[in-house]
Motif scaffolding. Structure first.
Motif, PDB file in Angstrom:
ATOM      1  N   GLU A 156      -1.737  -3.139  -9.774  1.00  0.00           N
ATOM      2  CA  GLU A 156      -0.964  -2.187  -8.981  1.00  0.00           C
ATOM      3  C   GLU A 156      -1.830  -1.004  -8.570  1.00  0.00           C
ATOM      4  O   GLU A 156      -2.442  -0.340  -9.417  1.00  0.00           O
ATOM      5  N   LEU A 158      -0.772   2.160  -6.769  1.00  0.00           N
ATOM      6  CA  LEU A 158       0.375   2.921  -6.292  1.00  0.00           C
ATOM      7  C   LEU A 158      -0.087   4.345  -6.020  1.00  0.00           C
ATOM      8  O   LEU A 158      -0.101   5.194  -6.914  1.00  0.00           O
ATOM      9  N   TYR A 160      -0.566   7.775  -3.044  1.00  0.00           N
ATOM     10  CA  TYR A 160       0.199   8.554  -2.075  1.00  0.00           C
ATOM     11  C   TYR A 160      -0.761   9.194  -1.077  1.00  0.00           C
ATOM     12  O   TYR A 160      -1.724   9.854  -1.469  1.00  0.00           O
ATOM     13  N   GLN A 210       6.402   1.305   5.983  1.00  0.00           N
ATOM     14  CA  GLN A 210       7.632   1.936   5.522  1.00  0.00           C
ATOM     15  C   GLN A 210       7.857   3.307   6.148  1.00  0.00           C
ATOM     16  O   GLN A 210       8.913   3.562   6.720  1.00  0.00           O
ATOM     17  N   GLU A 217      -0.144  -1.537   7.788  1.00  0.00           N
ATOM     18  CA  GLU A 217       0.853  -1.456   6.718  1.00  0.00           C
ATOM     19  C   GLU A 217       0.616  -0.222   5.863  1.00  0.00           C
ATOM     20  O   GLU A 217      -0.498   0.302   5.798  1.00  0.00           O
ATOM     21  N   ASP A 218       1.674   0.239   5.181  1.00  0.00           N
ATOM     22  CA  ASP A 218       1.471   1.227   4.133  1.00  0.00           C
ATOM     23  C   ASP A 218       1.865   0.666   2.767  1.00  0.00           C
ATOM     24  O   ASP A 218       1.680   1.341   1.749  1.00  0.00           O
ATOM     25  N   VAL A 219       2.349  -0.572   2.735  1.00  0.00           N
ATOM     26  CA  VAL A 219       2.665  -1.276   1.498  1.00  0.00           C
ATOM     27  C   VAL A 219       2.414  -2.764   1.686  1.00  0.00           C
ATOM     28  O   VAL A 219       2.721  -3.318   2.754  1.00  0.00           O
ATOM     29  N   SER A 220       1.858  -3.407   0.681  1.00  0.00           N
ATOM     30  CA  SER A 220       1.822  -4.872   0.641  1.00  0.00           C
ATOM     31  C   SER A 220       2.063  -5.330  -0.787  1.00  0.00           C
ATOM     32  O   SER A 220       1.718  -4.630  -1.743  1.00  0.00           O
ATOM     33  N   VAL A 235       0.221  -5.261  -5.959  1.00  0.00           N
ATOM     34  CA  VAL A 235       0.945  -4.295  -5.131  1.00  0.00           C
ATOM     35  C   VAL A 235      -0.041  -3.234  -4.655  1.00  0.00           C
ATOM     36  O   VAL A 235      -0.794  -2.662  -5.451  1.00  0.00           O
ATOM     37  N   ASN A 236      -0.024  -2.958  -3.351  1.00  0.00           N
ATOM     38  CA  ASN A 236      -0.877  -1.939  -2.746  1.00  0.00           C
ATOM     39  C   ASN A 236       0.018  -0.977  -1.969  1.00  0.00           C
ATOM     40  O   ASN A 236       0.733  -1.402  -1.060  1.00  0.00           O
ATOM     41  N   SER A 237      -0.011   0.304  -2.309  1.00  0.00           N
ATOM     42  CA  SER A 237       0.901   1.265  -1.691  1.00  0.00           C
ATOM     43  C   SER A 237       0.224   2.604  -1.483  1.00  0.00           C
ATOM     44  O   SER A 237      -0.600   3.027  -2.301  1.00  0.00           O
ATOM     45  N   SER A 240       3.648   6.199  -2.757  1.00  0.00           N
ATOM     46  CA  SER A 240       4.124   6.335  -4.134  1.00  0.00           C
ATOM     47  C   SER A 240       3.765   7.711  -4.698  1.00  0.00           C
ATOM     48  O   SER A 240       2.612   7.954  -5.067  1.00  0.00           O
TER      49      SER A 240
END
Length: 369
Positions: A156, A158, A160, A210, A217-220, A235-237, A240
């Motif tokens: 993960e 996560l 911002y 999102q 993308e900003d999430v995968s 998970v790449n975000s 968060s």
């Protein structure tokens, strides 16, 4: 006893990440000298050079490479320029260490591989989290079978990034950054995942934009199956607010996990042996190294390889496996089906660009940027 000559390095691009390179080179000053820097912004180059005691600055990277006798050039520019700059250096006989991602696409990696074959000069990628002591120990125990078979893993990233992060014109654009957090942020964590678990077999993924003002993308989110039979979630975000980077590996005989943000020490890792395997804790036995996983550790390994005449890490082949995983994540997300390792061949649109020409959301208009 004769003191070995120091290696000679130069940095191309003096933005934020270049400072991590310069600081690492400063720590290793007994082995390497930073002799020159280049940046299209002459004032920024001079300020950077003054900060790190570098005598020479250049406005043109090609001029730097042609003018200086170098052993290693560090490419710290935006992703779209990595391959052209690496090619110039390799053709001049200078080994390259480039920031991630190595290239914008698998097709660009094919170009680098051809230049590497022609010149015999390596192009290396910064994946510094492979080189922390704990990750090295985990790789040893996984490879020698001490931990048993890998069963399940989680990975993960996560993070911002505020809307203002995308004010730089090259960020958030497929053509110049290559992708979103899958390419530019989470790639560090899933590179470690791949280094530990070995060849992956298939990927099923989803991706979304999102909230961020970006074309990418900003999430995968992905689920991967490995040749060993292990299953992993990735998970790449960048949406968060409580930022963290987490990796967890569940083997037959132990769970090994780490939580950090941009670098780990031994203290960030937890080792939990399974019932009946308490002796493995002695093999792990990491308690006192406070050095953070960093460019310094990777550069140390590179110079050790130079000294020994062996192949330095992270090789183009290794970087290709990691970038292929990113491409498969996008291909699966946008095609809506699993992607097998090796499926993205020469004529596949996802080999030519990470978006494959089929992003399901419309590009943002400039008035909204």
């Amino acid at each position: 006893m004769t003191t070995p000559a120091r290696y000679r390095s130069a940095i191309i691009g003096t933005g934020a990440i270049a400072h991590a390179h310069a600081e690492a080179l400063t720590k290793l000053s007994d082995r390497v000298e930073l002799v020159a820097v280049a940046d299209v912004d002459a004032d920024r180059a001079r300020g950077f050079a003054d900060q790190y005691g570098v005598e020479k600055t250049y406005a043109d990277a090609a001029e730097l490479i042609a003018s200086e006798k170098l052993d290693l050039v560090h490419v710290c520019t935006p992703p779209g320029s990595h391959v052209p700059l690496a090619t110039i250096a390799m053709r001049a006989g200078v080994a390259v260490l480039t920031e991630k991602p190595t290239a914008l696409s698998l097709a660009e990696l094919d170009t680098l591989a051809e230049v590497e074959r022609e010149t015999g000069v390596p192009v290396l990628t910064v994946f510094q989290h492979r080189f922390g002591r704990a990750a090295r120990r985990l790789a040893e125990l996984a490879n020698d079978g001490s931990l048993g078979r890998p069963l399940v893993a989680t990975c993960e990233t996560l993070w911002y990034r505020a809307d203002s992060y995308f004010d730089l014109p090259w960020r958030g654009k497929w053509a110049v950054e290559g992708g979103g957090p899958t390419m530019g942020h989470g790639i560090h964590q899933f590179d470690v995942l791949l280094a530990i678990l070995g060849p992956w077999q298939s990927v099923s993924a989803m991706a979304a934009r999102q909230t961020r003002p970006t074309d990418t993308e900003d999430v995968s989110v992905a689920v991967a199956r490995f040749e060993s039979g292990a299953l992993a979630t990735i998970v790449n975000s960048i949406v968060s607010p409580r930022e963290t980077s987490r990796l967890r590996f569940d083997f037959e005989y132990a769970t090994v996990e780490v939580e950090h943000l941009y670098g780990y020490t031994d203290a960030d890792w937890t080792f939990t042996p399974a019932e009946g395997h308490a002796e493995l804790a002695e093999k792990w036995n990491l308690t006192d190294d406070t050095e953070m996983s960093s460019h310094t550790q990777q550069l140390t390994a590179i110079f050790d390889a130079f000294d020994a005449g062996t192949d330095p890490e992270v090789s183009l082949a290794d970087a290709t496996r990691t970038l292929e995983f990113a491409a498969a994540t996008y291909a699966s997300a946008f095609r809506g089906r699993p992607i097998a390792a090796g499926e993205i061949t020469v004529d596949d649109p996802f080999r030519k660009s990470m978006d494959g020409g089929m992003v399901p959301w419309a590009p943002l208009k400039e008035t909204n940027r």
